[in-house]
Scaffold this motif. Structure first.
Motif, mmCIF file in Angstrom:
data_model
loop_
_atom_site.group_PDB
_atom_site.id
_atom_site.type_symbol
_atom_site.label_atom_id
_atom_site.label_comp_id
_atom_site.label_asym_id
_atom_site.label_seq_id
_atom_site.Cartn_x
_atom_site.Cartn_y
_atom_site.Cartn_z
ATOM 1 N N LEU A 170 0.805 -1.221 0.000
ATOM 2 C CA LEU A 170 0.000 0.000 0.000
ATOM 3 C C LEU A 170 0.839 1.273 0.000
ATOM 4 O O LEU A 170 0.314 2.358 -0.256
ATOM 5 C CB LEU A 170 -0.906 0.020 1.235
ATOM 6 N N ILE A 171 2.143 1.159 0.289
ATOM 7 C CA ILE A 171 2.974 2.362 0.437
ATOM 8 C C ILE A 171 3.015 3.229 -0.819
ATOM 9 O O ILE A 171 2.776 4.440 -0.735
ATOM 10 C CB ILE A 171 4.398 1.977 0.888
ATOM 11 N N PRO A 172 3.321 2.670 -2.018
ATOM 12 C CA PRO A 172 3.338 3.533 -3.213
ATOM 13 C C PRO A 172 1.995 4.219 -3.449
ATOM 14 O O PRO A 172 1.947 5.405 -3.804
ATOM 15 C CB PRO A 172 3.677 2.560 -4.355
ATOM 16 N N LEU A 173 0.909 3.479 -3.250
ATOM 17 C CA LEU A 173 -0.418 4.066 -3.434
ATOM 18 C C LEU A 173 -0.647 5.182 -2.429
ATOM 19 O O LEU A 173 -1.162 6.255 -2.750
ATOM 20 C CB LEU A 173 -1.486 2.986 -3.277
ATOM 21 N N GLY A 174 -0.239 4.937 -1.173
ATOM 22 C CA GLY A 174 -0.414 5.937 -0.130
ATOM 23 C C GLY A 174 0.367 7.211 -0.412
ATOM 24 O O GLY A 174 -0.147 8.319 -0.239
ATOM 25 N N LEU A 175 1.614 7.066 -0.842
ATOM 26 C CA LEU A 175 2.434 8.240 -1.158
ATOM 27 C C LEU A 175 1.831 9.038 -2.309
ATOM 28 O O LEU A 175 1.861 10.272 -2.299
ATOM 29 C CB LEU A 175 3.860 7.799 -1.498
ATOM 30 N N ALA A 176 1.288 8.334 -3.290
ATOM 31 C CA ALA A 176 0.648 9.030 -4.406
ATOM 32 C C ALA A 176 -0.568 9.819 -3.925
ATOM 33 O O ALA A 176 -0.829 10.937 -4.383
ATOM 34 C CB ALA A 176 0.231 8.020 -5.478
ATOM 35 N N MET A 177 -1.290 9.247 -2.959
ATOM 36 C CA MET A 177 -2.485 9.913 -2.436
ATOM 37 C C MET A 177 -2.145 11.181 -1.662
ATOM 38 O O MET A 177 -3.013 12.023 -1.430
ATOM 39 C CB MET A 177 -3.249 8.952 -1.530
ATOM 40 N N LEU A 178 -0.881 11.331 -1.254
ATOM 41 C CA LEU A 178 -0.488 12.527 -0.507
ATOM 42 C C LEU A 178 -0.231 13.731 -1.400
ATOM 43 O O LEU A 178 -0.016 14.836 -0.890
ATOM 44 C CB LEU A 178 0.777 12.242 0.323
ATOM 45 N N HIS A 179 -0.240 13.536 -2.701
ATOM 46 C CA HIS A 179 -0.103 14.701 -3.581
ATOM 47 C C HIS A 179 -1.260 15.655 -3.273
ATOM 48 O O HIS A 179 -2.425 15.234 -3.208
ATOM 49 C CB HIS A 179 -0.149 14.279 -5.047
ATOM 50 N N PRO A 180 -0.952 16.941 -3.024
ATOM 51 C CA PRO A 180 -2.016 17.874 -2.616
ATOM 52 C C PRO A 180 -3.252 17.860 -3.504
ATOM 53 O O PRO A 180 -4.380 17.936 -2.993
ATOM 54 C CB PRO A 180 -1.310 19.233 -2.669
ATOM 55 N N LYS A 181 -3.073 17.743 -4.823
ATOM 56 C CA LYS A 181 -4.240 17.746 -5.705
ATOM 57 C C LYS A 181 -5.109 16.507 -5.478
ATOM 58 O O LYS A 181 -6.342 16.587 -5.431
ATOM 59 C CB LYS A 181 -3.787 17.816 -7.165
ATOM 60 N N ILE A 182 -4.451 15.351 -5.344
ATOM 61 C CA ILE A 182 -5.196 14.107 -5.122
ATOM 62 C C ILE A 182 -5.831 14.109 -3.742
ATOM 63 O O ILE A 182 -6.984 13.702 -3.572
ATOM 64 C CB ILE A 182 -4.263 12.885 -5.294
ATOM 65 N N LEU A 183 -5.085 14.588 -2.738
ATOM 66 C CA LEU A 183 -5.605 14.633 -1.372
ATOM 67 C C LEU A 183 -6.781 15.596 -1.275
ATOM 68 O O LEU A 183 -7.776 15.307 -0.596
ATOM 69 C CB LEU A 183 -4.490 15.048 -0.410
ATOM 70 N N THR A 184 -6.696 16.716 -1.962
ATOM 71 C CA THR A 184 -7.804 17.677 -1.987
ATOM 72 C C THR A 184 -9.029 17.056 -2.639
ATOM 73 O O THR A 184 -10.150 17.167 -2.133
ATOM 74 C CB THR A 184 -7.399 18.947 -2.746
ATOM 75 N N TRP A 185 -8.819 16.380 -3.771
ATOM 76 C CA TRP A 185 -9.941 15.730 -4.477
ATOM 77 C C TRP A 185 -10.583 14.652 -3.615
ATOM 78 O O TRP A 185 -11.806 14.581 -3.505
ATOM 79 C CB TRP A 185 -9.422 15.121 -5.782
ATOM 80 N N GLY A 186 -9.754 13.812 -2.977
ATOM 81 C CA GLY A 186 -10.279 12.735 -2.150
ATOM 82 C C GLY A 186 -11.049 13.253 -0.952
ATOM 83 O O GLY A 186 -12.124 12.737 -0.611
ATOM 84 N N THR A 187 -10.503 14.292 -0.311
ATOM 85 C CA THR A 187 -11.180 14.871 0.853
ATOM 86 C C THR A 187 -12.507 15.502 0.445
ATOM 87 O O THR A 187 -13.528 15.330 1.121
ATOM 88 C CB THR A 187 -10.289 15.934 1.512
ATOM 89 N N SER A 188 -12.508 16.219 -0.658
ATOM 90 C CA SER A 188 -13.744 16.854 -1.135
ATOM 91 C C SER A 188 -14.794 15.810 -1.500
ATOM 92 O O SER A 188 -15.993 16.016 -1.275
ATOM 93 C CB SER A 188 -13.440 17.731 -2.357
ATOM 94 N N LEU A 189 -14.346 14.678 -2.040
ATOM 95 C CA LEU A 189 -15.278 13.604 -2.396
ATOM 96 C C LEU A 189 -15.947 13.044 -1.148
ATOM 97 O O LEU A 189 -17.176 12.854 -1.121
ATOM 98 C CB LEU A 189 -14.537 12.493 -3.139
ATOM 99 N N VAL A 190 -15.152 12.802 -0.113
ATOM 100 C CA VAL A 190 -15.714 12.286 1.145
ATOM 101 C C VAL A 190 -16.704 13.289 1.734
ATOM 102 O O VAL A 190 -17.789 12.918 2.183
ATOM 103 C CB VAL A 190 -14.589 11.977 2.157
ATOM 104 N N LEU A 191 -16.338 14.567 1.716
ATOM 105 C CA LEU A 191 -17.222 15.596 2.254
ATOM 106 C C LEU A 191 -18.510 15.689 1.451
ATOM 107 O O LEU A 191 -19.596 15.902 2.010
ATOM 108 C CB LEU A 191 -16.504 16.952 2.261
ATOM 109 N N ARG A 192 -18.391 15.507 0.137
ATOM 110 C CA ARG A 192 -19.585 15.565 -0.708
ATOM 111 C C ARG A 192 -20.515 14.393 -0.396
ATOM 112 O O ARG A 192 -21.738 14.543 -0.329
ATOM 113 C CB ARG A 192 -19.176 15.538 -2.179
#
Length: 322
Positions: A170-192
């Motif tokens: 899961l580490i490579p996937l996790g590090l990729a998810m920390l990119h601000p654009k991806i993290l912003t998108w993921g957080t906004s999706l959960v909030l939506r």
């Protein structure tokens, strides 16, 4: 863009009946989680003292200090994240919300910690959505940080439990998810999905980096805590320290996924024992130190939560108008 808004600041009008009821509910919730934490503390107290008899008091004290430092550093990371979502709240008030609320993890079903944090934030005049968002992002960044640090214990984990390989995949996937654009998108999706307001602005490298650094420092300090205990019976110096840091990261990661159990009880200890036995300890010694570690975690949680509550109350007294 709709923002995660703060509650309107104003004078203090008389409390409504609903507000008074909510205050009572919050206090009942706080007392309940403290009772659960105290119960867990009492159930392991005898074995805890039996283990510490073979550990120098200096090592025990420093081990507890390292845990307290780890909690305070992690709290700074949480506050940094919450501050990025709105008007800065200050460390004293942030620590009260984060640390007292975190005691909810001792109630079966770790969701109680987040609910209590949101209610304490609401009491302090902050939007529940802001507290929830900050906690959500810190949790995600912290898990990725733990996965990276857990690589230090990879040989021991693989030798004891090959099926744990999925954690490291899961580490490579996790590090990729920390990119601000991806993290912003993921957080906004959960909030939506939760029908909450979206982020006021995209996350940046600076805040993500600070939260990641705080989480990593916290894992390392937790490793210091475990090493100071285990080193008393001859755990190898540098190699033992590296394994202990990795062990704590693995244990806390696995405990996070075991969210049904109060504070990951049982699952966390299994991971610690697996790594400690690979460093030369017997199963009995490793189990004893895992139990002692859990008790010290509970003591540190209660201590820091109490200090944070007192500090926040003192700060309000100082700033209150005469």
């Amino acid at each position: 863009m709709t923002t995660v808004e703060e509650l309107p600041a104003a004078g203090k009008p008389p409390k409504s009946a609903k507000a008074k009821i909510l205050d009572v509910v919050r206090w009942v919730a706080i007392l309940l989680v403290i009772a659960f934490a105290a119960k867990q503390l009492a159930s392991n107290w005898g074995e805890f003292w039996h283990t510490l008899r073979d550990v120098a008091w200096e090592s025990s004290l420093l081990s507890l200090v390292a845990l307290v430092a780890a909690i305070l550093v992690s709290t700074w990371g949480w506050q940094t994240m919450v501050d990025d979502l709105g008007k800065p709240i200050g460390y004293a008030r942030g620590a009260q919300i984060c640390l007292v609320g975190s005691l909810g993890k001792y109630v079966p079903g770790s969701v109680w910690a987040y609910l209590l944090q949101m209610e304490l934030g609401r009491k302090a005049g902050l939007a529940r959505a802001r507290i929830f968002t900050g906690s959500l992002i810190q949790l995600g960044v912290g898990v990725v940080s733990a996965l990276v640090v857990s690589l230090l214990a990879a040989p021991a984990v693989f030798s004891n439990s090959p099926r744990a390989l999925w954690l490291f995949v899961l580490i490579p996937l996790g590090l990729a998810m920390l990119h601000p654009k991806i993290l912003t998108w993921g957080t906004s999706l959960v909030l939506r999905i939760l029908r909450r307001p979206p982020l006021a602005h995209p996350l940046g490298w600076r805040v993500v980096g600070k939260v990641f650094a705080a989480s990593t420092a916290a894992w390392c300090l937790q490793g210091v805590h475990l090493w100071l205990l285990a080193n008393s019976v001859g755990t190898p110096g540098v190699s033992g320290f590296v394994l202990c840091v990795g062990a704590m990261a693995v244990a806390m990661t696995v405990g996070t996924f075991a969210f049904i159990l109060p504070s990951g009880v049982g699952v966390r200890e299994v991971a610690q024992v697996a790594v400690l036995t690979a460093s030369g300890l017997t199963v009995g010694q490793a189990t004893a130190f895992a139990v002692a570690s859990r008790v010290m975690f509970t003591v540190a949680d209660l201590l820091t939560a109490g200090l944070a509550a007192v500090a926040a109350r003192s700060a309000r007294s100082v700033t209150a108008p005469a």
